[in-house]
Design a protein around this motif. Sequence first.
Motif, PDB file in Angstrom:
ATOM      1  N   SER A  30      36.114  56.038  31.940  1.00 16.58           N
ATOM      2  CA  SER A  30      36.456  56.398  33.365  1.00 16.58           C
ATOM      3  C   SER A  30      37.891  56.941  33.571  1.00 16.58           C
ATOM      4  N   ARG A  31      38.261  57.335  34.732  1.00 16.54           N
ATOM      5  CA  ARG A  31      39.621  57.844  35.040  1.00 16.54           C
ATOM      6  C   ARG A  31      40.268  57.348  36.084  1.00 16.54           C
ATOM      7  N   VAL A  32      41.743  57.313  36.016  1.00 14.28           N
ATOM      8  CA  VAL A  32      42.497  57.078  36.967  1.00 14.28           C
ATOM      9  C   VAL A  32      43.132  58.397  37.148  1.00 14.28           C
ATOM     10  N   GLU A  33      43.084  58.917  38.678  1.00 15.04           N
ATOM     11  CA  GLU A  33      43.845  60.137  38.789  1.00 15.04           C
ATOM     12  C   GLU A  33      45.016  59.666  39.797  1.00 15.04           C
ATOM     13  N   GLY A  34      46.175  60.088  39.732  1.00 15.85           N
ATOM     14  CA  GLY A  34      47.208  59.926  40.444  1.00 15.85           C
ATOM     15  C   GLY A  34      48.092  58.484  40.108  1.00 15.85           C
ATOM     16  N   VAL A  35      48.267  57.827  40.993  1.00 20.57           N
ATOM     17  CA  VAL A  35      49.110  56.482  40.983  1.00 20.57           C
ATOM     18  C   VAL A  35      48.259  55.364  40.228  1.00 20.57           C
ATOM     19  N   VAL A  36      48.741  55.001  39.202  1.00 17.36           N
ATOM     20  CA  VAL A  36      48.166  53.763  38.238  1.00 17.36           C
ATOM     21  C   VAL A  36      48.540  52.518  39.033  1.00 17.36           C
ATOM     22  N   SER A  37      47.616  52.219  39.938  1.00 17.04           N
ATOM     23  CA  SER A  37      47.923  51.062  40.710  1.00 17.04           C
ATOM     24  C   SER A  37      46.843  50.029  40.315  1.00 17.04           C
ATOM     25  N   ALA A  38      46.961  48.796  40.861  1.00 22.08           N
ATOM     26  CA  ALA A  38      46.065  47.569  40.536  1.00 22.08           C
ATOM     27  C   ALA A  38      44.683  48.091  41.086  1.00 22.08           C
ATOM     28  N   ASP A  39      44.672  48.463  42.326  1.00 26.53           N
ATOM     29  CA  ASP A  39      43.402  48.837  42.963  1.00 26.53           C
ATOM     30  C   ASP A  39      42.737  49.912  42.231  1.00 26.53           C
ATOM     31  N   ALA A  40      43.576  51.082  41.544  1.00 26.63           N
ATOM     32  CA  ALA A  40      42.815  52.258  40.977  1.00 26.63           C
ATOM     33  C   ALA A  40      42.353  51.495  39.697  1.00 26.63           C
ATOM     34  N   LEU A  41      43.208  50.597  39.109  1.00 24.15           N
ATOM     35  CA  LEU A  41      42.706  50.400  37.658  1.00 24.15           C
ATOM     36  C   LEU A  41      41.329  49.190  37.713  1.00 24.15           C
ATOM     37  N   LYS A  42      41.361  48.631  39.049  1.00 22.62           N
ATOM     38  CA  LYS A  42      40.295  47.795  39.119  1.00 22.62           C
ATOM     39  C   LYS A  42      39.122  48.647  39.513  1.00 22.62           C
ATOM     40  N   ALA A  43      39.306  49.685  40.218  1.00 14.96           N
ATOM     41  CA  ALA A  43      37.904  50.537  40.627  1.00 14.96           C
ATOM     42  C   ALA A  43      37.396  51.251  39.249  1.00 14.96           C
TER      43      ALA A  43
END
Length: 142
Positions: A30-43
């Motif tokens: 899976s990928r995180v684009e943009g800011v590597v935040s807690a919400d993005a990591l959880k998603a």
Amino acid sequence: MAGNALTAIVAGPDEHGIGEELEALDATVSRVEGVVSADALKAAGITEADYLVLTDADEATGIPVAKELNPSVTVVTYADRSLPEFVAGVADLAVDPALVTPTLLAEELAAGGPAAGGDENTSDDETADATAGDGDADDGDE
């Protein structure tokens, strides 16, 4: 890793194609684009991920966040620039894309990789020093 589905999150731009290389080895990416935040990591599924591969040193603040959300995740940085000092000790492995191809890194991670207790974290000079002696160079005093 037959029977063990490897899961990885690639965070940041993937200009070297590490995500594709992991997918070619049957990893779920899976990928995180943009800011590597807690919400993005959880998603992206950090709580179940085996690896977080960070490709942008500017997003290094996401490393301690990832470790807090999943203490067993192995954090690998695959970036041209060094990590800031405040997070350098938190990452499990830092790899320079100029020195290691994405194919080789993906194969190492899929095989259990450097964080699984191998000696891949030593530099070529350390390896040469350890093998040039009488075999007693196992304490790594550096």
